[in-house]
Design a protein around this motif. Structure first.
Motif, PDB file in Angstrom:
ATOM      1  N   ASP A  56     -17.349   5.461   1.366  1.00 25.10           N
ATOM      2  CA  ASP A  56     -16.573   6.104   0.302  1.00 25.10           C
ATOM      3  C   ASP A  56     -16.762   5.306  -0.974  1.00 25.10           C
ATOM      4  OD1 ASP A  56     -14.670   7.245  -1.390  1.00 25.10           O
ATOM      5  OD2 ASP A  56     -13.149   7.420   0.164  1.00 25.10           O
ATOM      6  N   LEU A  98     -11.638  -0.085  12.171  1.00 26.63           N
ATOM      7  CA  LEU A  98     -12.348   0.973  11.467  1.00 26.63           C
ATOM      8  C   LEU A  98     -11.342   1.740  10.622  1.00 26.63           C
ATOM      9  CD1 LEU A  98     -14.530   2.338  14.405  1.00 26.63           C
ATOM     10  CD2 LEU A  98     -15.251   0.824  12.552  1.00 26.63           C
ATOM     11  N   GLY A  99     -11.732   2.116   9.427  1.00 29.21           N
ATOM     12  CA  GLY A  99     -10.739   2.704   8.519  1.00 29.21           C
ATOM     13  C   GLY A  99      -9.860   1.579   8.027  1.00 29.21           C
ATOM     14  N   GLY A 100      -8.781   1.354   8.665  1.00 29.62           N
ATOM     15  CA  GLY A 100      -8.041   0.121   8.477  1.00 29.62           C
ATOM     16  C   GLY A 100      -7.466  -0.135   7.102  1.00 29.62           C
ATOM     17  N   ALA A 101      -7.288   0.935   6.314  1.00 31.67           N
ATOM     18  CA  ALA A 101      -6.755   0.704   4.972  1.00 31.67           C
ATOM     19  C   ALA A 101      -5.352   0.114   5.028  1.00 31.67           C
ATOM     20  CB  ALA A 101      -6.755   1.999   4.166  1.00 31.67           C
ATOM     21  N   ASP A 102      -4.627   0.387   6.086  1.00 28.90           N
ATOM     22  CA  ASP A 102      -3.261  -0.124   6.150  1.00 28.90           C
ATOM     23  C   ASP A 102      -3.134  -1.344   7.043  1.00 28.90           C
ATOM     24  OD1 ASP A 102      -2.157   2.834   8.049  1.00 28.90           O
ATOM     25  OD2 ASP A 102      -3.752   1.376   8.406  1.00 28.90           O
ATOM     26  N   THR A 103      -4.253  -2.010   7.333  1.00 33.03           N
ATOM     27  CA  THR A 103      -4.188  -3.264   8.100  1.00 33.03           C
ATOM     28  C   THR A 103      -5.086  -4.290   7.441  1.00 33.03           C
ATOM     29  OG1 THR A 103      -5.920  -2.396   9.527  1.00 33.03           O
ATOM     30  CG2 THR A 103      -3.651  -2.202  10.326  1.00 33.03           C
ATOM     31  N   GLN A 104      -5.148  -4.265   6.124  1.00 35.91           N
ATOM     32  CA  GLN A 104      -6.122  -5.092   5.435  1.00 35.91           C
ATOM     33  C   GLN A 104      -5.518  -6.382   4.897  1.00 35.91           C
ATOM     34  OE1 GLN A 104      -7.355  -3.074   1.661  1.00 35.91           O
ATOM     35  NE2 GLN A 104      -5.904  -1.551   2.381  1.00 35.91           N
ATOM     36  N   PHE A 106      -6.076  -9.213   1.851  1.00 34.28           N
ATOM     37  CA  PHE A 106      -6.664  -9.296   0.518  1.00 34.28           C
ATOM     38  C   PHE A 106      -7.199 -10.687   0.225  1.00 34.28           C
ATOM     39  CE2 PHE A 106      -5.802  -5.340  -1.691  1.00 34.28           C
ATOM     40  CZ  PHE A 106      -4.847  -4.745  -0.894  1.00 34.28           C
TER      41      PHE A 106
ATOM     42  N   ARG B  31      -0.085   8.512   6.413  1.00 31.54           N
ATOM     43  CA  ARG B  31      -0.138   7.797   7.686  1.00 31.54           C
ATOM     44  C   ARG B  31       0.883   6.670   7.726  1.00 31.54           C
ATOM     45  NH1 ARG B  31      -5.858   5.790   9.663  1.00 31.54           N
ATOM     46  NH2 ARG B  31      -5.600   4.091   8.181  1.00 31.54           N
ATOM     47  N   SER B  32       1.005   5.916   6.630  1.00 33.62           N
ATOM     48  CA  SER B  32       1.908   4.766   6.648  1.00 33.62           C
ATOM     49  C   SER B  32       2.313   4.413   5.228  1.00 33.62           C
ATOM     50  CB  SER B  32       1.215   3.571   7.294  1.00 33.62           C
ATOM     51  OG  SER B  32       0.039   3.240   6.568  1.00 33.62           O
ATOM     52  N   LEU B  34       3.393   0.996   2.960  1.00 35.32           N
ATOM     53  CA  LEU B  34       3.279  -0.458   3.015  1.00 35.32           C
ATOM     54  C   LEU B  34       3.940  -1.094   1.803  1.00 35.32           C
ATOM     55  CD1 LEU B  34       0.020   0.780   3.583  1.00 35.32           C
ATOM     56  CD2 LEU B  34       0.238  -1.266   4.944  1.00 35.32           C
ATOM     57  N   TYR B  36       3.933  -4.823  -0.293  1.00 40.58           N
ATOM     58  CA  TYR B  36       3.255  -6.099  -0.497  1.00 40.58           C
ATOM     59  C   TYR B  36       4.017  -6.896  -1.556  1.00 40.58           C
ATOM     60  CZ  TYR B  36      -0.990  -4.081   1.646  1.00 40.58           C
ATOM     61  OH  TYR B  36      -1.889  -3.503   2.490  1.00 40.58           O
ATOM     62  N   ALA B  42      -3.561 -12.801  -4.519  1.00 43.02           N
ATOM     63  CA  ALA B  42      -3.727 -11.586  -3.730  1.00 43.02           C
ATOM     64  C   ALA B  42      -2.386 -11.058  -3.229  1.00 43.02           C
ATOM     65  CB  ALA B  42      -4.622 -11.869  -2.532  1.00 43.02           C
ATOM     66  N   PRO B  43      -2.277  -9.743  -3.102  1.00 49.52           N
ATOM     67  CA  PRO B  43      -1.075  -9.189  -2.466  1.00 49.52           C
ATOM     68  C   PRO B  43      -0.968  -9.689  -1.034  1.00 49.52           C
ATOM     69  CG  PRO B  43      -2.374  -7.461  -3.522  1.00 49.52           C
ATOM     70  CD  PRO B  43      -3.211  -8.687  -3.535  1.00 49.52           C
ATOM     71  N   MET B  48       4.895  -2.600   7.162  1.00 53.28           N
ATOM     72  CA  MET B  48       4.278  -1.294   7.318  1.00 53.28           C
ATOM     73  C   MET B  48       5.262  -0.378   8.027  1.00 53.28           C
ATOM     74  SD  MET B  48       0.644  -0.059   8.877  1.00 53.28           S
ATOM     75  CE  MET B  48       0.904  -0.370  10.595  1.00 53.28           C
ATOM     76  N   ASP B  96      -8.123   7.244   5.541  1.00 53.34           N
ATOM     77  CA  ASP B  96      -8.436   5.833   5.288  1.00 53.34           C
ATOM     78  C   ASP B  96      -8.428   5.452   3.817  1.00 53.34           C
ATOM     79  OD1 ASP B  96     -10.801   6.005   7.989  1.00 53.34           O
ATOM     80  OD2 ASP B  96      -8.694   5.398   8.027  1.00 53.34           O
ATOM     81  N   ILE B  98      -5.962   4.189   0.538  1.00 56.71           N
ATOM     82  CA  ILE B  98      -4.677   3.563   0.263  1.00 56.71           C
ATOM     83  C   ILE B  98      -4.398   3.710  -1.218  1.00 56.71           C
ATOM     84  CG2 ILE B  98      -5.668   1.245   0.074  1.00 56.71           C
ATOM     85  CD1 ILE B  98      -3.063   0.227   1.366  1.00 56.71           C
TER      86      ILE B  98
END
Lengths: 115, 110
Positions: A56, A98-104, A106, B31-32, B34, B36, B42-43, B48, B96, B98
């Motif tokens: 993406d 995979l995907g994982g935008a909400d388990t990232q 920074f 989906r969720s 969050l 921070y 960094a954040p 979640m 995917d 955010i």
């Protein structure tokens, strides 16, 4: 290192210069994200990699922005012919999932100032 | 267009006060949600939330999500000067992405 690292931490460029920003994700993390955070704003999505594949790139603001992750680990965000509006903090994040935008997680960011 | 709106944008309170930060969203493929905390770096992840009505707590911080009304709140009780930061709310989507809000800048006076 235990976390996501980015380099350089600070970069000053003259308008028109090319810059390259590096991100070292957490070892084993398959997902990698780049964000641009302007002063006083929240981070805005730029691009997403799953391993070496750029799945993406819808957030890249122009064709002057280019990102790669050729071996599925380190990633580089390149900005060509920088403009003043490119001044921002560029955040990299990685995730085990995979995907994982909400388990990232920074990185500390690279603050880019274009004069 | 997907959006996440936080309020207030900035807040100044005295140490010991309790604060409530708000986050509303209009996002397809939710989906969720969050939260921070971002200091000059960094954040860092706080919470979640995926289910309505279930409060999550971590020390003096707590958060809850209302998926019917499309908002979340972050509460901080007995604030300390170390709580001074920007608090970011973000929504993760099933495709995917955010999406972040602009953040609430919280300043705690000693």
């Amino acid at each position: 290192g235990a976390g996501v690292s980015q380099s350089p931490r600070y970069k000053v460029a003259k308008r028109g210069q090319d810059v390259a920003l590096r991100c070292d994700p957490i070892s084993g993390h398959v997902s990698l994200f780049w964000y641009q955070q302007a002063l006083g704003q929240g981070p805005e999505f730029l691009t997403y990699f799953q391993n070496e594949a750029q799945l993406d790139k819808s957030g890249l603001p122009s064709d002057r922005f280019f990102a790669e992750r050729p071996e599925g680990s380190v990633s580089t965000l390149k900005i060509q012919r920088t403009q003043q509006e490119d001044s921002a903090v560029y955040l990299c994040a990685s995730s085990f999932y995979l995907g994982g935008a909400d388990t990232q997680y920074f990185g500390p960011g690279t603050r880019l100032t274009v004069l | 267009e997907d959006k996440v709106v936080q309020s207030p944008l900035s807040l100044v309170v005295h140490e010991g006060d309790t604060v409530t930060l708000n986050c509303s969203y209009e996002v397809t493929n939710f989906r969720s949600l969050l939260w921070y905390k971002q200091e000059k770096k960094a954040p860092t992840f706080l919470f979640m939330l995926t289910s309505s009505g279930i409060e999550k707590k971590s020390g003096r911080l707590s958060s809850i999500l209302d998926k019917k009304e499309l908002f979340s709140i972050l509460n901080i009780t007995a604030t300390q000067t170390g709580d001074s930061a920007i608090y970011l709310c973000a929504v993760g989507t099933r495709d995917d992405k955010i999406i972040f809000g602009k953040g609430t800048r919280l300043h705690i006076l000693p």
